[in-house]
Every structure is written in structure tokens, then in C-alpha cells.
Scaffold this motif. Structure first.
Motif, PDB file in Angstrom:
ATOM      1  N   LYS A  20      50.574  60.545  41.052  1.00 53.82           N
ATOM      2  CA  LYS A  20      49.966  60.250  42.200  1.00 53.82           C
ATOM      3  C   LYS A  20      49.533  58.623  42.254  1.00 53.82           C
ATOM      4  O   LYS A  20      49.479  57.890  43.100  1.00 53.82           O
ATOM      5  N   VAL A  21      48.744  58.403  41.090  1.00 56.68           N
ATOM      6  CA  VAL A  21      48.276  57.112  41.046  1.00 56.68           C
ATOM      7  C   VAL A  21      49.302  55.871  40.864  1.00 56.68           C
ATOM      8  O   VAL A  21      49.011  55.102  41.557  1.00 56.68           O
ATOM      9  N   VAL A  22      50.155  56.208  40.183  1.00 54.90           N
ATOM     10  CA  VAL A  22      51.259  55.046  40.162  1.00 54.90           C
ATOM     11  C   VAL A  22      52.234  55.017  41.375  1.00 54.90           C
ATOM     12  O   VAL A  22      52.510  53.998  41.670  1.00 54.90           O
ATOM     13  N   LEU A  23      52.268  56.202  42.155  1.00 58.72           N
ATOM     14  CA  LEU A  23      53.075  55.991  43.499  1.00 58.72           C
ATOM     15  C   LEU A  23      52.343  55.057  44.400  1.00 58.72           C
ATOM     16  O   LEU A  23      52.816  54.463  45.060  1.00 58.72           O
ATOM     17  N   LYS A  24      50.816  55.361  44.282  1.00 59.51           N
ATOM     18  CA  LYS A  24      50.173  54.453  45.186  1.00 59.51           C
ATOM     19  C   LYS A  24      50.226  53.036  44.875  1.00 59.51           C
ATOM     20  O   LYS A  24      50.156  52.203  45.757  1.00 59.51           O
ATOM     21  N   ILE A  25      50.287  52.927  43.378  1.00 55.78           N
ATOM     22  CA  ILE A  25      50.373  51.315  43.056  1.00 55.78           C
ATOM     23  C   ILE A  25      51.584  50.844  43.634  1.00 55.78           C
ATOM     24  O   ILE A  25      51.797  49.754  44.070  1.00 55.78           O
ATOM     25  N   LEU A  26      52.758  51.711  43.482  1.00 55.96           N
ATOM     26  CA  LEU A  26      54.159  51.251  43.821  1.00 55.96           C
ATOM     27  C   LEU A  26      54.196  50.942  45.147  1.00 55.96           C
ATOM     28  O   LEU A  26      55.024  50.174  45.596  1.00 55.96           O
ATOM     29  N   SER A  27      53.583  51.741  45.895  1.00 57.28           N
ATOM     30  CA  SER A  27      53.597  51.492  47.558  1.00 57.28           C
ATOM     31  C   SER A  27      53.040  49.899  47.865  1.00 57.28           C
ATOM     32  O   SER A  27      53.190  49.659  48.996  1.00 57.28           O
ATOM     33  N   LYS A  28      52.111  49.568  47.150  1.00 57.80           N
ATOM     34  CA  LYS A  28      51.339  48.371  47.525  1.00 57.80           C
ATOM     35  C   LYS A  28      51.756  47.165  46.658  1.00 57.80           C
ATOM     36  O   LYS A  28      51.884  45.962  47.289  1.00 57.80           O
ATOM     37  N   ILE A  29      52.323  47.420  45.422  1.00 53.93           N
ATOM     38  CA  ILE A  29      52.430  46.136  44.496  1.00 53.93           C
ATOM     39  C   ILE A  29      53.518  45.265  44.916  1.00 53.93           C
ATOM     40  O   ILE A  29      54.437  45.795  45.560  1.00 53.93           O
ATOM     41  N   LYS A  30      53.568  44.084  44.542  1.00 54.08           N
ATOM     42  CA  LYS A  30      54.454  42.960  45.044  1.00 54.08           C
ATOM     43  C   LYS A  30      54.971  42.016  43.935  1.00 54.08           C
ATOM     44  O   LYS A  30      54.354  42.121  43.078  1.00 54.08           O
ATOM     45  N   ILE A  31      56.054  41.495  44.106  1.00 56.59           N
ATOM     46  CA  ILE A  31      56.661  40.460  43.310  1.00 56.59           C
ATOM     47  C   ILE A  31      55.657  39.578  43.145  1.00 56.59           C
ATOM     48  O   ILE A  31      54.980  38.863  44.095  1.00 56.59           O
ATOM     49  N   GLY A  32      55.353  39.000  41.817  1.00 62.63           N
ATOM     50  CA  GLY A  32      54.403  38.157  41.303  1.00 62.63           C
ATOM     51  C   GLY A  32      53.185  38.968  40.933  1.00 62.63           C
ATOM     52  O   GLY A  32      52.064  38.282  40.365  1.00 62.63           O
ATOM     53  N   GLY A 103      57.288  34.354  26.293  1.00 62.58           N
ATOM     54  CA  GLY A 103      58.000  34.167  27.588  1.00 62.58           C
ATOM     55  C   GLY A 103      56.988  35.187  28.658  1.00 62.58           C
ATOM     56  O   GLY A 103      57.362  35.150  29.808  1.00 62.58           O
ATOM     57  N   ILE A 104      55.917  35.682  28.293  1.00 66.59           N
ATOM     58  CA  ILE A 104      54.972  36.521  29.240  1.00 66.59           C
ATOM     59  C   ILE A 104      54.566  35.925  30.385  1.00 66.59           C
ATOM     60  O   ILE A 104      54.222  36.588  31.425  1.00 66.59           O
ATOM     61  N   HIS A 105      54.407  34.572  30.332  1.00 67.57           N
ATOM     62  CA  HIS A 105      53.787  33.799  31.288  1.00 67.57           C
ATOM     63  C   HIS A 105      54.473  32.954  32.263  1.00 67.57           C
ATOM     64  O   HIS A 105      54.311  32.311  33.112  1.00 67.57           O
ATOM     65  N   GLU A 106      55.859  32.983  31.861  1.00 68.61           N
ATOM     66  CA  GLU A 106      56.968  32.355  32.577  1.00 68.61           C
ATOM     67  C   GLU A 106      57.593  33.210  33.739  1.00 68.61           C
ATOM     68  O   GLU A 106      57.559  34.195  33.840  1.00 68.61           O
ATOM     69  N   ASP A 107      57.845  32.315  34.821  1.00 63.91           N
ATOM     70  CA  ASP A 107      58.300  32.890  36.216  1.00 63.91           C
ATOM     71  C   ASP A 107      57.601  34.423  36.567  1.00 63.91           C
ATOM     72  O   ASP A 107      58.348  35.040  37.088  1.00 63.91           O
ATOM     73  N   THR A 108      56.434  34.186  36.428  1.00 64.93           N
ATOM     74  CA  THR A 108      55.696  35.547  36.850  1.00 64.93           C
ATOM     75  C   THR A 108      55.547  35.758  38.234  1.00 64.93           C
ATOM     76  O   THR A 108      55.315  36.847  38.920  1.00 64.93           O
ATOM     77  N   ASP A 109      55.891  34.626  39.289  1.00 63.35           N
ATOM     78  CA  ASP A 109      55.907  34.762  40.674  1.00 63.35           C
ATOM     79  C   ASP A 109      57.356  35.318  40.834  1.00 63.35           C
ATOM     80  O   ASP A 109      57.432  35.369  42.148  1.00 63.35           O
ATOM     81  N   LYS A 110      58.168  35.650  40.299  1.00 64.46           N
ATOM     82  CA  LYS A 110      59.600  35.769  40.420  1.00 64.46           C
ATOM     83  C   LYS A 110      59.877  37.492  39.972  1.00 64.46           C
ATOM     84  O   LYS A 110      60.944  37.859  40.025  1.00 64.46           O
ATOM     85  N   LYS A 111      58.804  38.217  39.524  1.00 65.45           N
ATOM     86  CA  LYS A 111      59.085  39.299  39.007  1.00 65.45           C
ATOM     87  C   LYS A 111      57.733  40.248  39.025  1.00 65.45           C
ATOM     88  O   LYS A 111      56.637  39.676  39.227  1.00 65.45           O
ATOM     89  N   ILE A 112      57.796  41.642  38.944  1.00 66.84           N
ATOM     90  CA  ILE A 112      56.470  42.474  38.499  1.00 66.84           C
ATOM     91  C   ILE A 112      56.558  42.779  36.966  1.00 66.84           C
ATOM     92  O   ILE A 112      57.644  42.613  36.281  1.00 66.84           O
TER      93      ILE A 112
END
Length: 160
Positions: A20-32, A103-112
Motif C-alpha cells: 500500500k505504501v509503495v503504491l502510494k509512492i508509485l502514484s506520485k513519483i516522477k522521472i528525476g 554513476g549514481i549521480h549521472e543523468d538523475t533527471d532522466k530516470k527514477i
């Protein structure tokens, strides 16, 4: 449910509560956005990432894939139609320099980005949710608290 604050604790002893918690997160999270996971071994960090990735695959009408822990590979990437999800596990890394070199800090605006063992990061993304998993009652139950930063503050994940 209500908006999570540092003092809010959610009982996730049962997998359905965690879902339930993860579904709420999924409903809001955005690329980046990033999801940083904290907690002991076996507490539910990988399970949370698995639920997130599998539910996103189902939402996009894709076959659900196996989502193993990336402990040995450090990162697994999932291309879910137009969304890239990078799932990191920093457990085996011993220094902040190692964390910066994968590479954890690379292209963070293009992915989750989902990161297990986030306490090893020296630099955290601006737009992030921090999920703190904790054992309770002598390891019989588990709780979760969430903190949000950057644009994630306005997601109101736990508002009905």
C-alpha cells in the motif's frame, strides 16, 4: 493515512501494508526523483524496490520481471517503456569515492533512482524520498517512516 513526517511510523509487518505504501509512492513519483532506502539487512528494502518496479511494469502493461537484489552487481536497470529505473545496492561498497564512481549521480533527471544502503552516499539528490525501515518488538514487527525533500515534499503521498 496522513502525510508522513519524521515521527510518523507505519506498520509494514505484513507485505500488503508495505505494498500500500509503495503504491502510494508509485502514484506520485516522477522521472528525476530518487528513493533512498535505509535499514538493516532483511528489513524490506529490496522487497520495496521489487514491488515498485513490478507494479510500474504492470501499470505499463509489461511482463513482470524478476527483481533480484543488486548486491553483487551494484546496479540493475529496468527499462519500463519510456521510464528508466536504476536500482542500486551500496552494501558492498566501502567508501564514498566508490559510490561516486559507479554513476549514481549521472543523468538523475532522466530516470527514477532507487538506492539501498543510502547512508553510504556523501551527496544526496535534491528531489528524493527517504524511507527508513526499522525493526520493532525484538524483530517481530517492522515500521517505516518517510521523509521528503525537494519537489517530493508536495506529493502528499499519505493523504487520502
Amino acid at each position: 493515512m496522513h502525510i508522513a513526517t519524521k515521527s510518523s511510523k507505519f506498520n509494514i509487518s505484513k507485505k500488503k501494508n508495505l505494498e500500500k505504501v509503495v503504491l502510494k509512492i508509485l502514484s506520485k513519483i516522477k522521472i528525476g526523483d530518487s528513493i533512498l532506502l535505509y535499514g538493516d539487512i532483511g528489513i524490506g528494502k529490496t522487497t520495496s524496490a521489487r514491488i515498485f518496479i513490478n507494479k510500474l511494469q504492470k501499470k505499463k502493461k509489461l511482463k513482470v520481471s524478476e527483481v533480484p537484489s543488486p548486491t553483487f552487481n551494484i546496479v540493475h536497470e529496468y527499462f519500463i517503456n519510456d521510464i528508466l529505473v536504476s536500482h542500486y545496492d551500496l552494501y558492498r561498497l566501502s567508501s564514498k569515492d566508490e559510490c561516486n564512481s559507479i554513476g549514481i549521480h549521472e543523468d538523475t533527471d532522466k530516470k527514477i533512482t532507487i538506492v539501498e544502503w543510502s547512508e553510504k552516499l556523501d551527496k544526496k539528490p535534491i528531489n528524493r524520498l527517504e524511507l527508513y525501515f526499522e525493526y520493532k518488538n525484538n524483530y517481530i514487527s517492522r515500521s517505516l517512516s518517510i521523509e521528503s525533500y525537494g519537489r517530493c515534499k508536495k506529493y502528499e503521498i499519505f493523504k487520502k
